[in-house]
Design a protein around this motif. Structure first.
Motif, PDB file in Angstrom:
ATOM      1  N   MET A 121       0.827  -1.203   0.000  1.00 43.58           N
ATOM      2  CA  MET A 121       0.000   0.000   0.000  1.00 43.58           C
ATOM      3  C   MET A 121       0.867   1.262   0.000  1.00 43.58           C
ATOM      4  SD  MET A 121      -2.908   1.114   2.802  1.00 43.58           S
ATOM      5  CE  MET A 121      -3.549  -0.572   2.754  1.00 43.58           C
ATOM      6  N   THR A 122       1.920   1.244   0.812  1.00 40.57           N
ATOM      7  CA  THR A 122       2.817   2.405   0.875  1.00 40.57           C
ATOM      8  C   THR A 122       3.501   2.640  -0.466  1.00 40.57           C
ATOM      9  OG1 THR A 122       3.228   1.997   3.227  1.00 40.57           O
ATOM     10  CG2 THR A 122       4.820   3.373   2.056  1.00 40.57           C
ATOM     11  N   ALA A 123       3.978   1.550  -1.088  1.00 38.04           N
ATOM     12  CA  ALA A 123       4.658   1.681  -2.375  1.00 38.04           C
ATOM     13  C   ALA A 123       3.706   2.181  -3.461  1.00 38.04           C
ATOM     14  CB  ALA A 123       5.255   0.336  -2.784  1.00 38.04           C
ATOM     15  N   ASP A 124       2.477   1.682  -3.452  1.00 38.22           N
ATOM     16  CA  ASP A 124       1.505   2.112  -4.457  1.00 38.22           C
ATOM     17  C   ASP A 124       1.153   3.587  -4.285  1.00 38.22           C
ATOM     18  OD1 ASP A 124       1.526  -0.468  -5.405  1.00 38.22           O
ATOM     19  OD2 ASP A 124      -0.390  -1.036  -4.509  1.00 38.22           O
ATOM     20  N   MET A 125       1.014   4.019  -3.039  1.00 39.26           N
ATOM     21  CA  MET A 125       0.717   5.436  -2.778  1.00 39.26           C
ATOM     22  C   MET A 125       1.895   6.321  -3.166  1.00 39.26           C
ATOM     23  SD  MET A 125      -1.323   5.135   0.849  1.00 39.26           S
ATOM     24  CE  MET A 125      -1.475   6.910   1.014  1.00 39.26           C
ATOM     25  N   LEU A 130       3.187  10.623  -4.992  1.00 41.27           N
ATOM     26  CA  LEU A 130       4.478  11.300  -4.990  1.00 41.27           C
ATOM     27  C   LEU A 130       5.202  11.185  -6.330  1.00 41.27           C
ATOM     28  CD1 LEU A 130       5.844  10.300  -1.457  1.00 41.27           C
ATOM     29  CD2 LEU A 130       4.528  12.329  -2.124  1.00 41.27           C
ATOM     30  N   LYS A 131       4.702  10.292  -7.192  1.00 40.36           N
ATOM     31  CA  LYS A 131       5.295  10.082  -8.524  1.00 40.36           C
ATOM     32  C   LYS A 131       6.751   9.627  -8.420  1.00 40.36           C
ATOM     33  CE  LYS A 131       1.426  11.851 -10.020  1.00 40.36           C
ATOM     34  NZ  LYS A 131       0.340  10.957 -10.496  1.00 40.36           N
ATOM     35  N   VAL A 132       7.024   8.770  -7.450  1.00 43.42           N
ATOM     36  CA  VAL A 132       8.359   8.200  -7.255  1.00 43.42           C
ATOM     37  C   VAL A 132       8.271   6.706  -7.544  1.00 43.42           C
ATOM     38  CG1 VAL A 132      10.186   7.694  -5.605  1.00 43.42           C
ATOM     39  CG2 VAL A 132       9.069   9.934  -5.580  1.00 43.42           C
ATOM     40  N   PHE A 133       9.102   6.241  -8.467  1.00 45.08           N
ATOM     41  CA  PHE A 133       9.040   4.851  -8.906  1.00 45.08           C
ATOM     42  C   PHE A 133      10.377   4.178  -8.652  1.00 45.08           C
ATOM     43  CE2 PHE A 133       6.433   7.554 -11.644  1.00 45.08           C
ATOM     44  CZ  PHE A 133       5.176   7.013 -11.385  1.00 45.08           C
ATOM     45  N   TYR A 134      10.321   3.053  -7.960  1.00 39.31           N
ATOM     46  CA  TYR A 134      11.499   2.229  -7.740  1.00 39.31           C
ATOM     47  C   TYR A 134      11.433   1.014  -8.660  1.00 39.31           C
ATOM     48  CZ  TYR A 134      12.354   4.881  -3.409  1.00 39.31           C
ATOM     49  OH  TYR A 134      12.604   5.868  -2.493  1.00 39.31           O
ATOM     50  N   GLY A 135      12.583   0.368  -8.832  1.00 37.70           N
ATOM     51  CA  GLY A 135      12.631  -0.760  -9.752  1.00 37.70           C
ATOM     52  C   GLY A 135      11.755  -1.921  -9.358  1.00 37.70           C
ATOM     53  N   ASP A 136      11.440  -2.066  -8.042  1.00 35.32           N
ATOM     54  CA  ASP A 136      10.584  -3.178  -7.659  1.00 35.32           C
ATOM     55  C   ASP A 136       9.128  -2.954  -8.049  1.00 35.32           C
ATOM     56  OD1 ASP A 136      10.074  -1.234  -5.771  1.00 35.32           O
ATOM     57  OD2 ASP A 136      10.645  -2.437  -4.041  1.00 35.32           O
ATOM     58  N   SER A 137       8.777  -1.744  -8.476  1.00 32.23           N
ATOM     59  CA  SER A 137       7.466  -1.493  -9.074  1.00 32.23           C
ATOM     60  C   SER A 137       7.518  -1.575 -10.596  1.00 32.23           C
ATOM     61  CB  SER A 137       6.944  -0.104  -8.679  1.00 32.23           C
ATOM     62  OG  SER A 137       6.640  -0.045  -7.308  1.00 32.23           O
ATOM     63  N   ILE A 157      23.778   5.268  -5.473  1.00 33.32           N
ATOM     64  CA  ILE A 157      22.551   4.845  -4.805  1.00 33.32           C
ATOM     65  C   ILE A 157      21.446   5.839  -5.147  1.00 33.32           C
ATOM     66  CG2 ILE A 157      22.931   6.157  -2.677  1.00 33.32           C
ATOM     67  CD1 ILE A 157      21.933   3.695  -1.111  1.00 33.32           C
ATOM     68  N   MET A 158      20.191   5.407  -5.039  1.00 32.93           N
ATOM     69  CA  MET A 158      19.011   6.258  -5.244  1.00 32.93           C
ATOM     70  C   MET A 158      18.865   6.755  -6.674  1.00 32.93           C
ATOM     71  SD  MET A 158      17.987   6.063  -2.109  1.00 32.93           S
ATOM     72  CE  MET A 158      16.697   7.228  -1.785  1.00 32.93           C
ATOM     73  N   GLU A 159      19.410   6.020  -7.636  1.00 28.41           N
ATOM     74  CA  GLU A 159      19.316   6.458  -9.037  1.00 28.41           C
ATOM     75  C   GLU A 159      17.869   6.478  -9.528  1.00 28.41           C
ATOM     76  OE1 GLU A 159      19.190   2.253  -8.815  1.00 28.41           O
ATOM     77  OE2 GLU A 159      20.814   3.552  -8.131  1.00 28.41           O
ATOM     78  N   GLU A 160      17.035   5.583  -9.017  1.00 25.28           N
ATOM     79  CA  GLU A 160      15.647   5.528  -9.460  1.00 25.28           C
ATOM     80  C   GLU A 160      14.856   6.725  -8.952  1.00 25.28           C
ATOM     81  OE1 GLU A 160      15.165   1.777  -7.748  1.00 25.28           O
ATOM     82  OE2 GLU A 160      15.575   0.644  -9.575  1.00 25.28           O
ATOM     83  N   LEU A 161      15.188   7.201  -7.736  1.00 22.55           N
ATOM     84  CA  LEU A 161      14.513   8.372  -7.198  1.00 22.55           C
ATOM     85  C   LEU A 161      14.877   9.611  -8.002  1.00 22.55           C
ATOM     86  CD1 LEU A 161      14.015   8.954  -3.404  1.00 22.55           C
ATOM     87  CD2 LEU A 161      14.156  10.853  -5.003  1.00 22.55           C
TER      88      LEU A 161
END
Length: 223
Positions: A121-125, A130-137, A157-161
């Motif tokens: 739920m936290t990742a989906d929100m 917030l329009k922040v996508f990590y590789g696990d999504s 680190i944090m390249e996806e952010l």
């Protein structure tokens, strides 16, 4: 055509399972696996499923190396320990054809535990609001937008952010179904609460302005 790009480094224990599950989705699409110097059987496994290329170690370097040889108009970046439900790539095509510049998938962690449901739920929100996508999504993006952004920032680190920040400036993004399924191996190895708190701690330090080199050292120290 969608070019699916997966960075790997010593993923032999899980790679055969995840790539075999991905295979039915790849009709008329392209799979590029980017190896960062594996010393196990990862490369031999990957060669059964798609094109394997070598790269310098580092997720950003590997993702950018894969994108540089991709031939699809759309790019989809995945981690090695995820799989997609049927229809996922069609949903990517639809979203990008509708004018979205990129986005990610709604998550499912492959274990039964209420804490995993809260993490999902936290990742989906995070992706939706917030329009922040990590590789696990999963991160999907139009190729021309990826090129305008300049690819993933070459940071430790944090390249996806950092990529997400640039992506949302160029247009609307979207979280889509079908779901992406994520292996619970990280949480099972180090504990659900400990792993989650570690991730939040690193993210908090990032937003407080800590240098990425220092964050990378902290991340290695607390793993």
């Amino acid at each position: 055509m969608i070019s699916v790009i997966i960075p790997i480094l010593n993923e032999a224990k899980i790679l055969d399972e995840t790539l075999s599950r991905l295979q039915p989705e790849l009709v008329n699409h392209e799979l590029i696996i980017v190896d960062g110097g594996s010393t196990d059987e990862s490369v031999n496994i990957a060669e059964k499923y798609g094109k394997v290329v070598a790269s310098q170690r580092g997720r950003a370097k590997q993702l950018n190396a894969g994108a540089s040889i991709a031939s699809g108009d759309f790019l989809l970046f995945l981690h090695a320990d995820v799989w997609l439900e049927p229809g996922a790539l069609n949903a990517v095509e639809t979203a990008l054809s509708w004018g979205y510049v990129g986005g990610g998938f709604l998550q499912k962690i492959d274990r039964k535990n209420i804490l995993y449901r809260l993490i999902e739920m936290t990742a989906d929100m995070r992706g939706k609001y917030l329009k922040v996508f990590y590789g696990d999504s999963g991160i999907f993006v139009r190729r021309d937008i990826f090129q305008r952004i300049g690819g993933f920032p070459d940071v430790p680190i944090m390249e996806e952010l950092g990529f997400s920040k640039r992506l949302r400036r160029l247009g609307k993004t979207r979280m889509i179904r079908p779901h992406i399924h994520i292996s619970a191996r990280r949480w099972e190895t180090n504990g659900i609460i400990r792993t989650t708190l570690k991730n939040w701690y690193i993210t908090g330090l990032y937003h407080c302005g800590f240098s990425l080199e220092r964050l990378a050292r902290i991340y290695r120290d607390i793993r």
